[in-house]
Scaffold this motif. Structure first.
Motif, PDB file in Angstrom:
ATOM      1  N   GLU A 200       5.416  -3.716 -11.145  1.00 39.51           N
ATOM      2  CA  GLU A 200       6.658  -3.951 -10.412  1.00 39.51           C
ATOM      3  C   GLU A 200       6.409  -3.973  -8.906  1.00 39.51           C
ATOM      4  O   GLU A 200       6.994  -4.787  -8.175  1.00 39.51           O
ATOM      5  CB  GLU A 200       7.685  -2.874 -10.755  1.00 39.51           C
ATOM      6  N   VAL A 201       5.562  -3.055  -8.431  1.00 38.29           N
ATOM      7  CA  VAL A 201       5.251  -3.011  -6.997  1.00 38.29           C
ATOM      8  C   VAL A 201       4.553  -4.295  -6.560  1.00 38.29           C
ATOM      9  O   VAL A 201       4.919  -4.913  -5.559  1.00 38.29           O
ATOM     10  CB  VAL A 201       4.382  -1.782  -6.667  1.00 38.29           C
ATOM     11  N   LEU A 202       3.529  -4.707  -7.315  1.00 37.77           N
ATOM     12  CA  LEU A 202       2.802  -5.922  -6.949  1.00 37.77           C
ATOM     13  C   LEU A 202       3.727  -7.135  -6.974  1.00 37.77           C
ATOM     14  O   LEU A 202       3.669  -7.999  -6.082  1.00 37.77           O
ATOM     15  CB  LEU A 202       1.614  -6.135  -7.879  1.00 37.77           C
ATOM     16  N   ASP A 203       4.574  -7.214  -7.982  1.00 37.76           N
ATOM     17  CA  ASP A 203       5.501  -8.337  -8.084  1.00 37.76           C
ATOM     18  C   ASP A 203       6.476  -8.346  -6.917  1.00 37.76           C
ATOM     19  O   ASP A 203       6.828  -9.409  -6.391  1.00 37.76           O
ATOM     20  CB  ASP A 203       6.258  -8.260  -9.411  1.00 37.76           C
ATOM     21  N   ARG A 204       6.910  -7.172  -6.500  1.00 36.85           N
ATOM     22  CA  ARG A 204       7.851  -7.068  -5.385  1.00 36.85           C
ATOM     23  C   ARG A 204       7.286  -7.696  -4.122  1.00 36.85           C
ATOM     24  O   ARG A 204       8.010  -8.297  -3.322  1.00 36.85           O
ATOM     25  CB  ARG A 204       8.171  -5.587  -5.140  1.00 36.85           C
ATOM     26  N   TRP A 205       5.966  -7.559  -3.921  1.00 31.28           N
ATOM     27  CA  TRP A 205       5.334  -8.086  -2.707  1.00 31.28           C
ATOM     28  C   TRP A 205       4.598  -9.397  -2.950  1.00 31.28           C
ATOM     29  O   TRP A 205       3.826  -9.847  -2.107  1.00 31.28           O
ATOM     30  CB  TRP A 205       4.391  -7.028  -2.127  1.00 31.28           C
ATOM     31  N   GLY A 206       4.820 -10.013  -4.107  1.00 23.78           N
ATOM     32  CA  GLY A 206       4.232 -11.314  -4.389  1.00 23.78           C
ATOM     33  C   GLY A 206       2.755 -11.280  -4.701  1.00 23.78           C
ATOM     34  O   GLY A 206       2.068 -12.291  -4.564  1.00 23.78           O
TER      35      GLY A 206
ATOM     36  N   TYR B 202      -7.163  -0.159  -7.667  1.00 23.13           N
ATOM     37  CA  TYR B 202      -5.782  -0.466  -8.054  1.00 23.13           C
ATOM     38  C   TYR B 202      -5.364  -1.905  -7.761  1.00 23.13           C
ATOM     39  O   TYR B 202      -4.263  -2.311  -8.131  1.00 23.13           O
ATOM     40  CB  TYR B 202      -4.799   0.492  -7.367  1.00 23.13           C
ATOM     41  N   ARG B 203      -6.234  -2.702  -7.119  1.00 28.50           N
ATOM     42  CA  ARG B 203      -5.849  -4.077  -6.801  1.00 28.50           C
ATOM     43  C   ARG B 203      -7.111  -4.908  -6.587  1.00 28.50           C
ATOM     44  O   ARG B 203      -8.120  -4.379  -6.117  1.00 28.50           O
ATOM     45  CB  ARG B 203      -4.972  -4.081  -5.538  1.00 28.50           C
TER      46      ARG B 203
ATOM     47  N   GLU C 225       0.830  -1.203   0.000  1.00 31.57           N
ATOM     48  CA  GLU C 225       0.000   0.000   0.000  1.00 31.57           C
ATOM     49  C   GLU C 225       0.865   1.254   0.000  1.00 31.57           C
ATOM     50  O   GLU C 225       0.571   2.242  -0.682  1.00 31.57           O
ATOM     51  CB  GLU C 225      -0.936   0.007   1.218  1.00 31.57           C
ATOM     52  N   THR C 226       1.946   1.209   0.777  1.00 27.85           N
ATOM     53  CA  THR C 226       2.883   2.321   0.831  1.00 27.85           C
ATOM     54  C   THR C 226       3.508   2.563  -0.534  1.00 27.85           C
ATOM     55  O   THR C 226       3.633   3.703  -0.992  1.00 27.85           O
ATOM     56  CB  THR C 226       3.991   2.023   1.861  1.00 27.85           C
ATOM     57  N   ASP C 227       3.920   1.487  -1.194  1.00 25.71           N
ATOM     58  CA  ASP C 227       4.589   1.615  -2.482  1.00 25.71           C
ATOM     59  C   ASP C 227       3.651   2.116  -3.574  1.00 25.71           C
ATOM     60  O   ASP C 227       4.060   2.900  -4.444  1.00 25.71           O
ATOM     61  CB  ASP C 227       5.188   0.271  -2.886  1.00 25.71           C
ATOM     62  N   ILE C 228       2.383   1.674  -3.550  1.00 28.68           N
ATOM     63  CA  ILE C 228       1.422   2.173  -4.539  1.00 28.68           C
ATOM     64  C   ILE C 228       1.185   3.664  -4.331  1.00 28.68           C
ATOM     65  O   ILE C 228       1.173   4.448  -5.292  1.00 28.68           O
ATOM     66  CB  ILE C 228       0.085   1.403  -4.443  1.00 28.68           C
ATOM     67  N   ALA C 229       1.009   4.082  -3.082  1.00 30.97           N
ATOM     68  CA  ALA C 229       0.828   5.510  -2.795  1.00 30.97           C
ATOM     69  C   ALA C 229       2.028   6.321  -3.265  1.00 30.97           C
ATOM     70  O   ALA C 229       1.876   7.439  -3.772  1.00 30.97           O
ATOM     71  CB  ALA C 229       0.601   5.716  -1.293  1.00 30.97           C
ATOM     72  N   SER C 230       3.222   5.754  -3.120  1.00 27.05           N
ATOM     73  CA  SER C 230       4.441   6.459  -3.490  1.00 27.05           C
ATOM     74  C   SER C 230       4.519   6.717  -4.990  1.00 27.05           C
ATOM     75  O   SER C 230       4.854   7.830  -5.420  1.00 27.05           O
ATOM     76  CB  SER C 230       5.664   5.646  -3.032  1.00 27.05           C
ATOM     77  N   ILE C 231       4.207   5.712  -5.813  1.00 25.00           N
ATOM     78  CA  ILE C 231       4.310   5.937  -7.255  1.00 25.00           C
ATOM     79  C   ILE C 231       3.185   6.834  -7.760  1.00 25.00           C
ATOM     80  O   ILE C 231       3.363   7.581  -8.735  1.00 25.00           O
ATOM     81  CB  ILE C 231       4.360   4.612  -8.047  1.00 25.00           C
TER      82      ILE C 231
END
Length: 332
Positions: free
Chosen positions: A306-312, A165-166, A109-115
């Motif tokens: 990329e974000v989703l893949d990073r967190w599986g 977004y998910r 969630e943090t990474d999605i908000a960041s991009i």
């Protein structure tokens, strides 16, 4: 882009969470659960012992600002220069939780908000509160947007705007050596399945068991757990066939420990409707169009994947962001 964190109240440290195995009753609303199979590929486990970066130095995925999309941001927010994001932390990795310093918030969630903030050319500021106070903060206008595993529901659409977004999925998690999968109610007939009481997952499991009994099959042996330490112990000892809970936490646990695997994944909005997780704003505050456009930009440029893949969580990717799609129907 620098990020800032404000948190209240103080949450558990990530080290303590790891030791406890984590609780599932966190930032995901208990009513988020369903019965629609997500895909055949969901019944796969994670890679054994795959390491995840839990340090404060996240080296987050970034993307470029897009001036035309940034121009959609309401003037007050543009002049401030920050995107004030509210979420729950200290609950369930990989959603949003604390790094090993017990200060830095990390997670999908943090990474999605960041991009999204990158595209909008804003500095992201993270604020942490308990679940109920997310909506209080949005109602008051103190925060711009919630990124906190918030499911779109018809009831919430009366007060909030959403940009998805998910996918919102729930999952059956079993031991890594399990030789069975769950595709529907008949697959849990006669099985011992764990669940947390008061959740929509419980309602689904009870409904499935009743369907099986009506069809002449054995009922499900439903067993209740309120913390993950207990049900993971039951799984590992063979006293439990599977546990039904949020898909992200099941994926994370199987991915990082290699002790379990996901054997079935289903929509969090019930049969016939795929649930979706969304960025959430106060209704008609003027920000949802910018968030929607930014999310679609990240989907198109690949940073979202990329974000989703990073967190599986690649299996929870959406093809496009939607504003206020059909949501989970009201409960009686």
């Amino acid at each position: 882009m620098r990020s800032h964190l404000t948190r209240t109240p103080r949450a558990w440290g990530v080290a303590a969470l790891a030791a406890l195995g984590l609780t599932l009753a966190g930032c995901a609303d208990p009513e988020d659960g369903g019965t629609e199979p997500a895909s055949a590929e969901d019944a796969t486990g994670g890679q054994e012992g795959q390491e995840v970066n839990l340090s404060p130095e996240q080296d987050r995925i970034t993307t470029e600002a897009v001036p035309d999309i940034a121009a959609l941001v309401p003037e007050e927010i543009r002049e401030r220069g920050t995107l004030e994001v509210i979420s729950s932390a200290g609950t369930v990795p990989p959603l949003m939780f604390y790094a090993t310093d017990d200060e830095t918030v990390i997670g999908v969630e943090t990474d999605i908000a960041s991009i999204v903030a990158d595209v909008l050319d804003l500095e992201v500021r993270y604020h942490v509160a308990d679940w109920a106070n997310i909506f209080v903060g949005l109602d008051s206008g103190r925060y711009d947007v919630g990124f906190s595993n918030i499911t779109v529901t018809e009831e919430r659409k009366e007060k909030y705007d959403f940009a998805t977004y998910r996918l919102d999925n729930i999952a059956f998690e079993a031991r890594a050596d399990a030789d069975w999968t769950v595709e529907g109610p008949e697959d849990v007939a006669g099985r011992s399945i764990g669940v947390s009481s008061g959740t929509n997952q419980e309602a689904i499991l009870v409904s499935w068991s009743e369907q099986n009994e009506a069809a002449g099959l054995e009922p499900t042996d439903i067993r209740y757990f309120q913390n993950s330490t207990d049900y993971y112990l039951a799984l590992s000892s063979g006293r439990l066939d599977a546990y039904l809970g949020p898909n992200p936490s099941a994926v994370y646990h199987s991915r990082t420990t290699g002790e379990s695997k996901v054997i079935g994944s289903f929509s969090g909005a019930g049969s016939g409707l795929q649930g979706e997780i969304a960025a959430t704003t106060q209704r008609d505050n003027g920000l949802i169009e910018a968030l929607h456009a930014a999310l679609n930009e990240t989907i198109e440029n690949g940073s979202h994947g990329e974000v989703l893949d990073r967190w599986g969580l690649s299996d929870e990717a959406v093809e496009t962001s939607e504003i206020n799609p059909p949501g989970l129907p009201p409960t009686d």
